[in-house]
Design an enzyme around this catalytic site. Sequence first.
Site, PDB file in Angstrom:
ATOM      1  N   LYS A 143       0.834  -1.211   0.000  1.00 21.12           N
ATOM      2  CA  LYS A 143       0.000   0.000   0.000  1.00 21.12           C
ATOM      3  C   LYS A 143       0.862   1.250   0.000  1.00 21.12           C
ATOM      4  O   LYS A 143       0.569   2.228  -0.694  1.00 21.12           O
ATOM      5  CB  LYS A 143      -0.921  -0.006   1.220  1.00 21.12           C
ATOM      6  N   HIS A 149      -8.987 -29.855 -34.635  1.00 25.85           N
ATOM      7  CA  HIS A 149      -9.911 -28.823 -34.148  1.00 25.85           C
ATOM      8  C   HIS A 149     -10.744 -29.339 -32.981  1.00 25.85           C
ATOM      9  O   HIS A 149     -11.965 -29.150 -32.941  1.00 25.85           O
ATOM     10  CB  HIS A 149     -10.793 -28.306 -35.267  1.00 25.85           C
TER      11      HIS A 149
END
Length: 524
Positions: A150, A284
């Site tokens: 922070k 595929h």
Amino acid sequence: MSLKPLSKLPQTPLKINRALLSVSDKTGLPELAKALHDSGVEIISTGGTAKVIKAEGIPVKDVSEITGFKECLDGRVKTLHPMVHGGILARTSHESDVEEIKELGIIPIELVVVNLYPFKGKIAAPNVTPAEATEFIDIGGPTMIRAAAKNFAHVSILSSPSQYPDFIDELEEKMAISFGTRKKLAKDAFSHTADYDSAISNYFTELIEEEPVKQFNISFPLSQELRYGENPHQKAAVYGDQNEFIDCFHGKQLSYNNYLDVDAALNIISDFDVNEPACAIIKHTIPCGVGLADDLTEAYKKAFSTDRVSPFGGIVIVNQELDVETAKAIDEIFTEIIIASEFSEASLALLTQKKNRRLIRIKKSVREVQASSYRSIFGGLLNQEADLTPANPDDFKIVSKRKPTEQELKDLLFSWKVVRNVKSNAIVYAKDGRTLGIGSGQTSRVDSSEIAVAKAGKEGLDLKGSAIASDAFFPFADGVEAAAKAGAKAVIQPGGSIRDEEVIAMADKHDMSMIFTSKRHFKH
């Protein structure tokens, strides 16, 4: 509370005067401590971390000397004190903060080095009790990490040993840490605590057996950046730990589409017992041929014979060590990826001659751990149990007048394993451990069946006496009638249509055996 835009935060390089080190993973700790000491940094530490530093002959001050309070509750409380967190959270560019900490006797801390108790590793071990697991939930560590992150404008935070080398290089070269580095380290720190908290939350979700989960938490590290997604204009990356399941040890980096195909291949091969040689060819994400035989070469030839066009540029997967004879057969056409549990030395000597071909070794079956599947949709995602439970013939119900023969039962089970891996609507014709025709992804079940029949005809494959599998029930009797005309003599399907009696009657009319599995295998 006044909020400053990022551009207004102090962005000057930060000189490190004082550092707090408290780590669970001691990797690289001596080197980091030495670099800090050589740079004139005062080192504060706790317990085992301090012992390692002292063993290197480096001066270190115990955190209790700073707080004036000994650690207590079996080490649960060490750093949770204003003298520590005041030093981490103090905004030293704010005159009011500087005056206040001076009045309180708090000295700023410009570097925090913390990594956390190995909670994930602990709960991954067998037979760990909740009492044992919760002891590995770190409290002080995340608090310090978040506080330092922070206040990144005034503090650097190191939350992983992997960050030490670059940090040491910058410290030794510039005797300070840049704003850009601090900002990145803060991001990494928050990612670290978010991942940690997700693991804890998910553990407690399992502990109370919450279904459905009220809050979905997922945290995966970047595995690798990909060149592009399904198409070149789409950016892409892969996350998680694919190396747990596979080892791509030869060839180019896997692409986005490769990963999808490999996933489909791993799923279908997991359906087949390793004691019976099996081969599947994927294109595929859809199987274009699957074969079972007494050896892999014959299994491959069976799979390839289903469709001799689609396998070009596809994926071949087998469930045993790949021998050189099978490798030679596969090598007759261009195959982009070959996957096996292992490769013989002779097969490797042949297959590695093509530098761009990917060779993948299976390390773990997806069936071992893949309990859920997920799909992203608008506004979120869908979650369901993975459809990987092995088919159990004991659950099958013979609904036709004629019972299937022993060979038909084998063909029906084989086709049922394949059809669950074919996109809906899915139809599979099979016989003697080989697929004869596969129809997939059509909006009409009849269309899928017609495609399967047409493909078999194109390859000159005889459907007489074959088994047909359907991923969902036949809604009308005409689907079974068409299968009978094509030559099928056995049918396996879930059942459950309001016209089941008509469908069964059609099977009986053509002297077909029919099995209901009572389990649908839609795949979208």
